[in-house]
Write a protein that holds these residues in place. Structure first.
Motif, PDB file in Angstrom:
ATOM      1  N   ALA A  13       0.794  -1.232   0.000  1.00  0.00           N
ATOM      2  CA  ALA A  13       0.000   0.000   0.000  1.00  0.00           C
ATOM      3  C   ALA A  13       0.824   1.278   0.000  1.00  0.00           C
ATOM      4  O   ALA A  13       0.280   2.356  -0.139  1.00  0.00           O
ATOM      5  CB  ALA A  13      -0.926  -0.002   1.210  1.00  0.00           C
ATOM      6  N   THR A  30      -1.809   0.764   6.339  1.00  0.00           N
ATOM      7  CA  THR A  30      -3.128   1.390   6.368  1.00  0.00           C
ATOM      8  C   THR A  30      -4.201   0.323   6.464  1.00  0.00           C
ATOM      9  O   THR A  30      -3.946  -0.850   6.203  1.00  0.00           O
ATOM     10  CB  THR A  30      -3.346   2.278   5.116  1.00  0.00           C
ATOM     11  N   LEU A  48     -12.534  -1.548  -4.882  1.00  0.00           N
ATOM     12  CA  LEU A  48     -11.261  -2.137  -5.282  1.00  0.00           C
ATOM     13  C   LEU A  48     -11.208  -2.352  -6.789  1.00  0.00           C
ATOM     14  O   LEU A  48     -12.237  -2.441  -7.458  1.00  0.00           O
ATOM     15  CB  LEU A  48     -11.070  -3.488  -4.586  1.00  0.00           C
ATOM     16  N   PRO A  89      -6.693  -0.342  -4.309  1.00  0.00           N
ATOM     17  CA  PRO A  89      -7.838   0.563  -4.230  1.00  0.00           C
ATOM     18  C   PRO A  89      -8.189   1.089  -5.629  1.00  0.00           C
ATOM     19  O   PRO A  89      -7.301   1.363  -6.435  1.00  0.00           O
ATOM     20  CB  PRO A  89      -7.337   1.707  -3.344  1.00  0.00           C
ATOM     21  N   MET A 124     -14.926  -0.213   0.825  1.00  0.00           N
ATOM     22  CA  MET A 124     -14.042   0.530  -0.071  1.00  0.00           C
ATOM     23  C   MET A 124     -13.970  -0.177  -1.426  1.00  0.00           C
ATOM     24  O   MET A 124     -13.846  -1.398  -1.492  1.00  0.00           O
ATOM     25  CB  MET A 124     -12.638   0.665   0.517  1.00  0.00           C
ATOM     26  N   ALA A 141     -10.647   5.087  -1.703  1.00  0.00           N
ATOM     27  CA  ALA A 141      -9.460   5.414  -0.909  1.00  0.00           C
ATOM     28  C   ALA A 141      -9.150   6.902  -0.983  1.00  0.00           C
ATOM     29  O   ALA A 141      -8.647   7.492  -0.025  1.00  0.00           O
ATOM     30  CB  ALA A 141      -8.264   4.601  -1.390  1.00  0.00           C
ATOM     31  N   TYR A 179      -7.921  -0.683   4.980  1.00  0.00           N
ATOM     32  CA  TYR A 179      -8.965  -0.429   4.001  1.00  0.00           C
ATOM     33  C   TYR A 179     -10.294  -0.766   4.672  1.00  0.00           C
ATOM     34  O   TYR A 179     -10.509  -1.891   5.111  1.00  0.00           O
ATOM     35  CB  TYR A 179      -8.792  -1.299   2.763  1.00  0.00           C
ATOM     36  N   VAL A 230     -14.076  -4.164  -0.546  1.00  0.00           N
ATOM     37  CA  VAL A 230     -13.507  -4.703   0.693  1.00  0.00           C
ATOM     38  C   VAL A 230     -14.646  -5.211   1.566  1.00  0.00           C
ATOM     39  O   VAL A 230     -15.623  -4.514   1.805  1.00  0.00           O
ATOM     40  CB  VAL A 230     -12.695  -3.637   1.462  1.00  0.00           C
TER      41      VAL A 230
END
Length: 135
Positions: free
Chosen positions: A34, A38, A46, A57, A44, A104, A40, A73
């Motif tokens: 990433a 972080t 993808l 992302p 989120m 993201a 996710y 996600v």
């Protein structure tokens, strides 16, 4: 190359689930590094990077497949690492409420809606409800 195995629960589709998300197909797949450690969040968007063969992302206008929503996600958040690939849950099919989804980069609702209205999103089995809220 070492792949980190973290938070893998493909059969626990009720743990950490956001409301208004109905997961039909969840697979454990490989995420790219990433750039920084972080998390996710669930919901989120993808994309599958065709140059690296890894999940990343979604990016508005991205190249090598990163500009096409291919998964979400869930059902649990994913902890991505700065360096090194990780394995995590990706919802490939299901029914999701638009208001529970994010990017993201924090794109606005109009940008997200445009990406989710693309025909290939529905063809892949990602059914997005309440897109009409963002005319």
């Amino acid at each position: 190359m070492t792949i980190q195995n973290r938070n893998l629960t493909p059969n626990e589709v009720t743990e950490g689930v956001k409301p208004n998300m109905d997961y039909h197909v969840v697979h454990v797949l490989e995420f790219a590094a990433a750039g920084s450690d972080t998390t996710y969040p669930v919901g989120m968007l993808l994309a599958y990077n065709t140059a690296t063969d890894k999940w990343v992302p979604w990016v508005d206008g991205g190249s090598n497949g990163t500009g096409t929503v291919s998964g979400i996600v869930g059902p649990r958040p994913h902890d991505a690492l700065a360096a090194g690939e990780t394995l995590g849950n990706v919802a490939l099919q299901g029914k999701f409420d638009f208001v529970a989804l994010s990017s993201a980069a924090g794109d606005n609702a109009a940008t997200l809606a445009a990406a989710l209205r693309e025909p290939e999103v529905r063809e892949k089995g990602l059914i997005i409800e309440n897109l009409s809220l963002t005319q």
